[in-house]
Design a protein around this motif. Structure first.
Motif, PDB file in Angstrom:
ATOM      1  N   LYS A 137      -6.261 -11.204 -79.629  1.00 50.25           N
ATOM      2  CA  LYS A 137      -6.717 -12.480 -79.559  1.00 50.25           C
ATOM      3  C   LYS A 137      -7.884 -12.873 -79.176  1.00 50.25           C
ATOM      4  O   LYS A 137      -8.493 -13.773 -79.092  1.00 50.25           O
ATOM      5  N   LEU A 138      -8.444 -11.737 -78.568  1.00 48.26           N
ATOM      6  CA  LEU A 138      -9.724 -12.022 -77.689  1.00 48.26           C
ATOM      7  C   LEU A 138     -11.071 -11.194 -78.405  1.00 48.26           C
ATOM      8  O   LEU A 138     -12.238 -11.557 -78.202  1.00 48.26           O
ATOM      9  N   HIS A 139     -10.445 -10.525 -79.556  1.00 49.08           N
ATOM     10  CA  HIS A 139     -11.584  -9.869 -80.329  1.00 49.08           C
ATOM     11  C   HIS A 139     -12.522 -10.812 -80.895  1.00 49.08           C
ATOM     12  O   HIS A 139     -13.842 -10.629 -81.162  1.00 49.08           O
ATOM     13  N   GLY A 140     -12.059 -12.029 -81.455  1.00 49.58           N
ATOM     14  CA  GLY A 140     -13.062 -12.835 -81.929  1.00 49.58           C
ATOM     15  C   GLY A 140     -14.051 -13.696 -81.341  1.00 49.58           C
ATOM     16  O   GLY A 140     -14.780 -14.468 -81.903  1.00 49.58           O
ATOM     17  N   TYR A 141     -13.973 -13.779 -80.007  1.00 46.92           N
ATOM     18  CA  TYR A 141     -14.917 -14.605 -79.062  1.00 46.92           C
ATOM     19  C   TYR A 141     -16.379 -14.005 -79.465  1.00 46.92           C
ATOM     20  O   TYR A 141     -16.352 -12.684 -79.163  1.00 46.92           O
ATOM     21  N   ARG A 142     -17.270 -14.777 -79.467  1.00 44.71           N
ATOM     22  CA  ARG A 142     -18.550 -14.467 -79.493  1.00 44.71           C
ATOM     23  C   ARG A 142     -19.364 -14.233 -78.436  1.00 44.71           C
ATOM     24  O   ARG A 142     -20.073 -13.277 -78.039  1.00 44.71           O
ATOM     25  N   VAL A 143     -18.915 -14.814 -77.180  1.00 39.29           N
ATOM     26  CA  VAL A 143     -19.743 -14.905 -75.884  1.00 39.29           C
ATOM     27  C   VAL A 143     -18.588 -14.861 -74.974  1.00 39.29           C
ATOM     28  O   VAL A 143     -17.949 -15.482 -74.638  1.00 39.29           O
ATOM     29  N   PHE A 144     -19.075 -13.566 -74.044  1.00 45.33           N
ATOM     30  CA  PHE A 144     -18.394 -13.690 -72.636  1.00 45.33           C
ATOM     31  C   PHE A 144     -19.358 -13.941 -71.531  1.00 45.33           C
ATOM     32  O   PHE A 144     -20.510 -13.583 -71.584  1.00 45.33           O
ATOM     33  N   VAL A 145     -18.810 -15.032 -71.012  1.00 40.19           N
ATOM     34  CA  VAL A 145     -19.667 -15.401 -69.499  1.00 40.19           C
ATOM     35  C   VAL A 145     -19.108 -15.074 -68.226  1.00 40.19           C
ATOM     36  O   VAL A 145     -17.987 -14.836 -68.283  1.00 40.19           O
ATOM     37  N   ASN A 146     -19.992 -14.502 -67.300  1.00 44.16           N
ATOM     38  CA  ASN A 146     -19.528 -14.054 -66.101  1.00 44.16           C
ATOM     39  C   ASN A 146     -20.288 -14.471 -64.935  1.00 44.16           C
ATOM     40  O   ASN A 146     -21.497 -13.926 -64.638  1.00 44.16           O
ATOM     41  N   PRO A 147     -20.075 -15.755 -64.406  1.00 48.74           N
ATOM     42  CA  PRO A 147     -21.093 -16.131 -63.415  1.00 48.74           C
ATOM     43  C   PRO A 147     -20.612 -15.641 -62.030  1.00 48.74           C
ATOM     44  O   PRO A 147     -21.243 -16.079 -60.883  1.00 48.74           O
ATOM     45  N   SER A 148     -19.715 -14.690 -61.902  1.00 47.26           N
ATOM     46  CA  SER A 148     -19.580 -14.123 -60.445  1.00 47.26           C
ATOM     47  C   SER A 148     -20.827 -13.478 -59.662  1.00 47.26           C
ATOM     48  O   SER A 148     -21.613 -12.723 -60.427  1.00 47.26           O
ATOM     49  N   ARG A 149     -20.746 -13.453 -58.280  1.00 49.98           N
ATOM     50  CA  ARG A 149     -21.856 -13.110 -57.530  1.00 49.98           C
ATOM     51  C   ARG A 149     -21.148 -12.040 -56.613  1.00 49.98           C
ATOM     52  O   ARG A 149     -22.050 -11.637 -55.623  1.00 49.98           O
ATOM     53  N   THR A 150     -19.913 -11.826 -56.825  1.00 53.60           N
ATOM     54  CA  THR A 150     -19.141 -10.870 -55.740  1.00 53.60           C
ATOM     55  C   THR A 150     -18.979  -9.637 -56.278  1.00 53.60           C
ATOM     56  O   THR A 150     -18.332  -8.881 -55.471  1.00 53.60           O
ATOM     57  N   GLU A 151     -19.260  -9.037 -57.631  1.00 53.62           N
ATOM     58  CA  GLU A 151     -18.893  -7.939 -57.990  1.00 53.62           C
ATOM     59  C   GLU A 151     -19.729  -6.796 -57.705  1.00 53.62           C
ATOM     60  O   GLU A 151     -21.007  -7.013 -57.295  1.00 53.62           O
ATOM     61  N   VAL A 152     -19.462  -5.478 -57.510  1.00 52.15           N
ATOM     62  CA  VAL A 152     -20.345  -4.520 -57.566  1.00 52.15           C
ATOM     63  C   VAL A 152     -20.588  -3.804 -58.711  1.00 52.15           C
ATOM     64  O   VAL A 152     -21.967  -3.880 -59.124  1.00 52.15           O
ATOM     65  N   LEU A 153     -19.919  -4.051 -59.773  1.00 48.23           N
ATOM     66  CA  LEU A 153     -20.156  -3.681 -61.111  1.00 48.23           C
ATOM     67  C   LEU A 153     -18.983  -4.196 -62.080  1.00 48.23           C
ATOM     68  O   LEU A 153     -17.986  -3.755 -61.952  1.00 48.23           O
ATOM     69  N   SER A 154     -19.323  -5.334 -62.794  1.00 50.46           N
ATOM     70  CA  SER A 154     -18.153  -5.714 -63.467  1.00 50.46           C
ATOM     71  C   SER A 154     -17.721  -5.057 -64.808  1.00 50.46           C
ATOM     72  O   SER A 154     -18.531  -4.899 -65.656  1.00 50.46           O
ATOM     73  N   THR A 155     -16.284  -4.487 -64.583  1.00 51.67           N
ATOM     74  CA  THR A 155     -15.703  -3.815 -65.803  1.00 51.67           C
ATOM     75  C   THR A 155     -15.716  -4.836 -67.038  1.00 51.67           C
ATOM     76  O   THR A 155     -15.950  -4.227 -68.245  1.00 51.67           O
ATOM     77  N   THR A 156     -15.427  -5.995 -66.842  1.00 56.51           N
ATOM     78  CA  THR A 156     -14.823  -6.907 -67.764  1.00 56.51           C
ATOM     79  C   THR A 156     -16.400  -7.221 -68.722  1.00 56.51           C
ATOM     80  O   THR A 156     -16.277  -7.325 -69.966  1.00 56.51           O
ATOM     81  N   THR A 157     -17.366  -7.118 -67.930  1.00 56.90           N
ATOM     82  CA  THR A 157     -18.813  -7.389 -68.732  1.00 56.90           C
ATOM     83  C   THR A 157     -19.114  -6.137 -69.758  1.00 56.90           C
ATOM     84  O   THR A 157     -19.354  -6.162 -70.590  1.00 56.90           O
ATOM     85  N   ALA A 158     -18.753  -5.079 -68.960  1.00 58.38           N
ATOM     86  CA  ALA A 158     -18.918  -3.565 -69.823  1.00 58.38           C
ATOM     87  C   ALA A 158     -17.993  -3.739 -70.971  1.00 58.38           C
ATOM     88  O   ALA A 158     -18.342  -3.235 -72.002  1.00 58.38           O
ATOM     89  N   GLU A 159     -16.861  -4.039 -70.788  1.00 56.95           N
ATOM     90  CA  GLU A 159     -15.968  -4.122 -72.004  1.00 56.95           C
ATOM     91  C   GLU A 159     -16.426  -5.080 -73.003  1.00 56.95           C
ATOM     92  O   GLU A 159     -16.124  -5.031 -74.100  1.00 56.95           O
ATOM     93  N   ALA A 160     -16.902  -6.389 -72.547  1.00 55.96           N
ATOM     94  CA  ALA A 160     -17.150  -7.323 -73.497  1.00 55.96           C
ATOM     95  C   ALA A 160     -18.404  -6.620 -74.593  1.00 55.96           C
ATOM     96  O   ALA A 160     -18.500  -7.020 -75.816  1.00 55.96           O
ATOM     97  N   LEU A 161     -19.465  -6.081 -73.777  1.00 55.05           N
ATOM     98  CA  LEU A 161     -20.475  -5.531 -74.527  1.00 55.05           C
ATOM     99  C   LEU A 161     -19.940  -4.523 -75.412  1.00 55.05           C
ATOM    100  O   LEU A 161     -20.443  -4.300 -76.616  1.00 55.05           O
ATOM    101  N   ALA A 162     -18.951  -3.531 -75.065  1.00 54.33           N
ATOM    102  CA  ALA A 162     -18.378  -2.554 -75.812  1.00 54.33           C
ATOM    103  C   ALA A 162     -17.848  -3.265 -77.024  1.00 54.33           C
ATOM    104  O   ALA A 162     -18.027  -2.389 -78.123  1.00 54.33           O
ATOM    105  N   MET A 163     -17.189  -4.400 -77.114  1.00 59.60           N
ATOM    106  CA  MET A 163     -16.630  -5.080 -78.322  1.00 59.60           C
ATOM    107  C   MET A 163     -17.655  -5.737 -78.993  1.00 59.60           C
ATOM    108  O   MET A 163     -17.285  -6.424 -79.901  1.00 59.60           O
ATOM    109  N   GLY A 164     -19.102  -5.605 -78.668  1.00 60.69           N
ATOM    110  CA  GLY A 164     -19.855  -6.134 -79.426  1.00 60.69           C
ATOM    111  C   GLY A 164     -20.683  -7.546 -79.220  1.00 60.69           C
ATOM    112  O   GLY A 164     -20.947  -8.141 -80.155  1.00 60.69           O
ATOM    113  N   LYS A 165     -19.797  -8.253 -77.995  1.00 58.36           N
ATOM    114  CA  LYS A 165     -20.283  -9.537 -78.041  1.00 58.36           C
ATOM    115  C   LYS A 165     -21.508  -9.830 -77.021  1.00 58.36           C
ATOM    116  O   LYS A 165     -22.119  -8.738 -76.563  1.00 58.36           O
ATOM    117  N   TRP A 166     -21.861 -10.978 -77.284  1.00 55.09           N
ATOM    118  CA  TRP A 166     -23.012 -11.524 -76.169  1.00 55.09           C
ATOM    119  C   TRP A 166     -22.495 -11.451 -74.785  1.00 55.09           C
ATOM    120  O   TRP A 166     -21.260 -11.894 -74.752  1.00 55.09           O
TER     121      TRP A 166
END
Length: 219
Positions: A137-166
């Motif tokens: 149910k998350l595959h169809g989203y076009r854009v992942f937003v992540n305004p966090s400033r406390t991450e070391v390296l965001s795993t969810t951002t990498a996963e969204a890029l891997a799924m071909g999203k903005w």
């Protein structure tokens, strides 16, 4: 009396002393971590293969079929420290800038959920409960937003890029690794966040290149 600033300074000194004494090389995931002797920044992990499979399948969809029929989303623990205050503040500025309200779906649960929901009640933010990032149910989203400033390296951002999203992320040391990807949109100000979000919602993301896939994988 406990003094946080003094405690942080002491821990930094101890860390540096231990590294000098016992380490030949320190690998940091990003420069959000303290400076250490003989350290370098390097991404040493990848996403699960299923995320790259989702991205490959999305690339194979034949246009004009919209492989990303949904809009924007965020996934993560519902804690103020994860950037929810920034997300709410940024989206709250849309009317003043002459922009329509943008719907953002949030997937996650956490101890600050009720407070975050109350603060976002005037916005078009929908709280959808916890969900694995690889769920269909998350595959169809076009854009992942992540305004966090406390991450070391965001795993969810990498996963969204891997799924071909903005991905729309803050220009910050924790996001330096993602700057190399064509589908990463960086911002410095709330206005730039909103501009990047509107751009991503109205344009298709670029298919992942073989090199981008390699950099997101465990290879």
């Amino acid at each position: 009396m406990y003094r946080p600033a003094a405690a942080v300074a002491v821990v930094r000194i101890i860390n540096q002393a231990c590294v000098r004494a016992y380490s030949d090389k320190v690998i940091k995931l990003s420069d959000t971590l303290q400076p250490l002797p003989r350290s370098l920044v390097c991404n040493v992990h990848g996403v699960r293969a299923e995320f790259l499979t989702v991205g490959s399948r999305a690339t194979l969809q034949i246009l004009p079929f919209d492989r990303f029929g949904k809009g924007a989303y965020f996934i993560g623990k519902v804690l103020w420290a994860k950037g929810y205050r920034h997300l709410i503040d940024h989206l709250s500025q849309q009317p003043a800038l002459g922009m329509p309200r943008t719907r953002v779906d949030v997937y996650g649960d956490g101890e600050d959920l009720e407070q975050v929901q109350a603060a976002a009640a005037h916005l078009d933010i929908h709280f959808c409960g916890p969900c694995d990032h690889a769920h269909p149910k998350l595959h169809g989203y076009r854009v992942f937003v992540n305004p966090s400033r406390t991450e070391v390296l965001s795993t969810t951002t990498a996963e969204a890029l891997a799924m071909g999203k903005w991905v729309v992320v803050l220009r910050h040391p924790s996001n330096a690794f993602f700057e190399q990807f064509a589908n990463t949109l960086l911002y410095n100000t709330p206005a730039e966040f909103l501009e990047a979000l509107q751009f991503a919602l109205s344009h298709p993301p670029a298919p992942l290149t073989p090199e981008e896939k390699r950099r997101l994988s465990w290879e």
